[in-house]
Design a protein around this motif. Structure first.
Motif, short mmCIF file in Angstrom:
data_model
loop_
_atom_site.label_atom_id
_atom_site.label_comp_id
_atom_site.label_asym_id
_atom_site.label_seq_id
_atom_site.Cartn_x
_atom_site.Cartn_y
_atom_site.Cartn_z
N THR A 139 86.81 51.54 32.65
CA THR A 139 86.43 52.84 32.10
C THR A 139 84.92 53.09 32.19
OG1 THR A 139 86.22 51.92 29.87
CG2 THR A 139 88.38 52.83 30.50
N ASP A 140 84.17 52.09 32.68
CA ASP A 140 82.70 52.17 32.76
C ASP A 140 82.13 52.51 31.38
OD1 ASP A 140 80.25 51.96 34.15
OD2 ASP A 140 80.16 54.12 34.48
N SER A 141 82.64 51.80 30.38
CA SER A 141 82.21 52.01 28.99
C SER A 141 82.17 50.66 28.29
CB SER A 141 83.16 52.98 28.28
OG SER A 141 84.46 52.43 28.18
N PHE A 142 82.00 50.67 26.97
CA PHE A 142 81.79 49.43 26.22
C PHE A 142 82.68 49.35 25.00
CE2 PHE A 142 77.97 50.56 28.46
CZ PHE A 142 77.56 49.36 29.02
N TRP A 143 83.03 48.13 24.64
CA TRP A 143 83.65 47.80 23.36
C TRP A 143 82.52 47.22 22.53
CZ3 TRP A 143 88.49 49.17 22.18
CH2 TRP A 143 89.35 49.49 23.23
N ASN A 144 82.31 47.72 21.33
CA ASN A 144 81.17 47.31 20.51
C ASN A 144 81.60 46.55 19.27
OD1 ASN A 144 78.93 48.50 22.03
ND2 ASN A 144 79.98 50.41 21.59
N PHE A 145 80.78 45.56 18.93
CA PHE A 145 81.01 44.70 17.78
C PHE A 145 79.72 44.57 17.00
CE2 PHE A 145 83.53 43.46 21.44
CZ PHE A 145 84.81 43.46 20.94
N SER A 146 79.83 44.64 15.68
CA SER A 146 78.66 44.48 14.81
C SER A 146 78.57 43.03 14.36
CB SER A 146 78.77 45.37 13.58
OG SER A 146 78.74 46.73 13.97
N TYR A 147 77.37 42.60 14.03
CA TYR A 147 77.19 41.26 13.49
C TYR A 147 77.73 41.22 12.08
CZ TYR A 147 73.95 40.60 17.40
OH TYR A 147 73.40 40.50 18.64
N PRO A 148 78.34 40.09 11.67
CA PRO A 148 78.84 39.99 10.30
C PRO A 148 77.70 40.02 9.30
CG PRO A 148 79.24 37.95 11.53
CD PRO A 148 78.57 38.90 12.44
N GLY A 149 78.00 40.53 8.14
CA GLY A 149 77.00 40.49 7.08
C GLY A 149 76.71 41.79 6.56
#
Length: 88
Positions: free
Chosen positions: A78-88
C-alpha cells in the motif's frame, strides 16, 4: 532533493531501493528520483514521526523505522505504514 543534509540512517531493500532517514523525514531513492515520506496527522497510515533515528530490515525483509515517538513498519503493498507507539 534531500529533505536534510544530515542522514541518520541508510538501507537498501531487496528491490534495490535506497532508503534515507533524517531529522526531517524518510526518503526512498529508486535510482532516478527521490520519494519523501512525512507524517500527516490526518492519515494514520503515514510515517509516525519526521525524526527518523534508525532503520532496519528484519529476516522477513520488512522495513522498520524507529523515531522519537514510536516505530513505523513499511507496507510495500500500500506504500504506507503501520505505526506503533512506545509503551509508557
Amino acid at each position: 532533493g534531500m529533505l536534510s543534509n544530515m542522514v541518520l540512517g541508510m538501507v537498501e531493500d531487496t528491490a534495490g531501493m535506497v532508503w534515507f532517514g533524517s531529522p526531517r523525514g524518510l526518503q526512498r531513492y529508486d535510482g532516478k528520483q527521490l520519494k519523501s515520506y512525512l507524517p500527516d496527522k490526518n492519515d494514520p497510515k503515514s510515517l509516525k514521526d519526521t525524526q527518523v533515528r534508525k532503520m532496519v530490515y528484519d529476516r522477513l525483509n520488512r522495513l522498520w523505522i524507529a523515531s522519537f515517538s514510536g516505530i513505523s513498519l513499511y507496507d510495500p503493498q500500500t506504500d504506507s505504514f503501520w505505526n506503533f507507539s512506545y509503551p509508557g
